[in-house]
Design a protein around this motif. Structure first.
Motif, short mmCIF file in Angstrom:
data_model
loop_
_atom_site.label_atom_id
_atom_site.label_comp_id
_atom_site.label_asym_id
_atom_site.label_seq_id
_atom_site.Cartn_x
_atom_site.Cartn_y
_atom_site.Cartn_z
N LYS A 75 29.72 -4.35 23.41
CA LYS A 75 30.96 -5.07 23.72
C LYS A 75 31.94 -4.22 24.51
O LYS A 75 32.72 -4.74 25.29
N VAL A 76 31.87 -2.91 24.33
CA VAL A 76 32.76 -1.99 25.04
C VAL A 76 32.55 -2.11 26.55
O VAL A 76 33.51 -1.96 27.32
N TYR A 77 31.32 -2.40 26.98
CA TYR A 77 30.99 -2.43 28.40
C TYR A 77 30.99 -3.83 29.01
O TYR A 77 30.73 -3.98 30.20
N LYS A 78 31.26 -4.85 28.24
CA LYS A 78 31.22 -6.23 28.74
C LYS A 78 32.58 -6.66 29.27
O LYS A 78 33.60 -6.45 28.62
N SER A 79 32.58 -7.31 30.44
CA SER A 79 33.79 -7.95 30.92
C SER A 79 33.69 -9.47 30.70
O SER A 79 34.70 -10.15 30.61
N GLU A 80 32.48 -9.98 30.62
CA GLU A 80 32.21 -11.39 30.33
C GLU A 80 31.26 -11.45 29.13
O GLU A 80 30.47 -10.53 28.92
N ALA A 81 31.30 -12.52 28.37
CA ALA A 81 30.45 -12.64 27.19
C ALA A 81 28.96 -12.65 27.53
O ALA A 81 28.12 -12.27 26.73
N THR A 82 28.63 -13.07 28.76
CA THR A 82 27.23 -13.17 29.17
C THR A 82 26.71 -11.95 29.92
O THR A 82 25.59 -11.95 30.40
N ASP A 83 27.53 -10.89 30.02
CA ASP A 83 27.10 -9.67 30.71
C ASP A 83 25.96 -9.00 29.95
O ASP A 83 25.97 -8.93 28.72
N MET A 84 24.99 -8.50 30.71
CA MET A 84 23.89 -7.75 30.12
C MET A 84 24.21 -6.26 30.26
O MET A 84 24.69 -5.82 31.29
N VAL A 85 23.90 -5.52 29.21
CA VAL A 85 24.23 -4.09 29.16
C VAL A 85 22.95 -3.29 28.97
O VAL A 85 22.13 -3.62 28.11
#
Length: 133
Positions: A75-85
């Motif tokens: 979650k620290v690296y997400k800007s959108e809920a659907t972002d893949m990390v």
């Protein structure tokens, strides 16, 4: 000659038999470190579905405490809920039971260890957004 033929036949039968070990039902519950595999790929958890996309395969991720721990770290690296990390995890691959009538990927991963969570590279974020901006 007849004795050697019988000995040869017995030897052939003996060598061709399968060596089947009887499994202890409780032994299958315990996890062996040799069953753990390391996976590097992009992780996303959205709308009660968790997925790990590696370079060669897409896996469903079993939703458990370890998956929720990984979700908190990404979650620290997400800007959108659907972002893949990008993540690196160790887990066990479990094929989906063909008799079950459930949706999902044919292979699932049960996460046992979180090795690394990385910041996604900006140029890899190819997302098409619909709507007014």
């Amino acid at each position: 000659m007849r004795k050697s033929l019988i000995v040869l036949l017995c030897l052939t039968v003996f060598l061709s038999c399968k060596n089947e070990s009887k499994s202890n039902p409780e032994a299958s519950v315990t996890e062996s470190t040799s069953d753990l595999k390391t996976f590097k790929g992009d992780f996303v958890y959205f709308a009660d579905a968790a997925v790990l996309q590696t370079s060669g395969e897409i896996y469903g991720v079993i939703i458990n405490d370890k998956m929720h721990e990984l979700d908190e770290q990404v979650k620290v690296y997400k800007s959108e809920a659907t972002d893949m990390v990008p993540v690196e995890i160790r887990g066990i691959v479990i094929p989906k039971d063909e008799d079950e009538d459930e949706e999902g990927w044919p292979l699932r991963i049960d996460i046992k260890e979180i090795v690394n969570v990385s910041k996604p590279e900006a140029e890899n974020n190819n997302v098409i957004k619909l709507g007014k901006e």
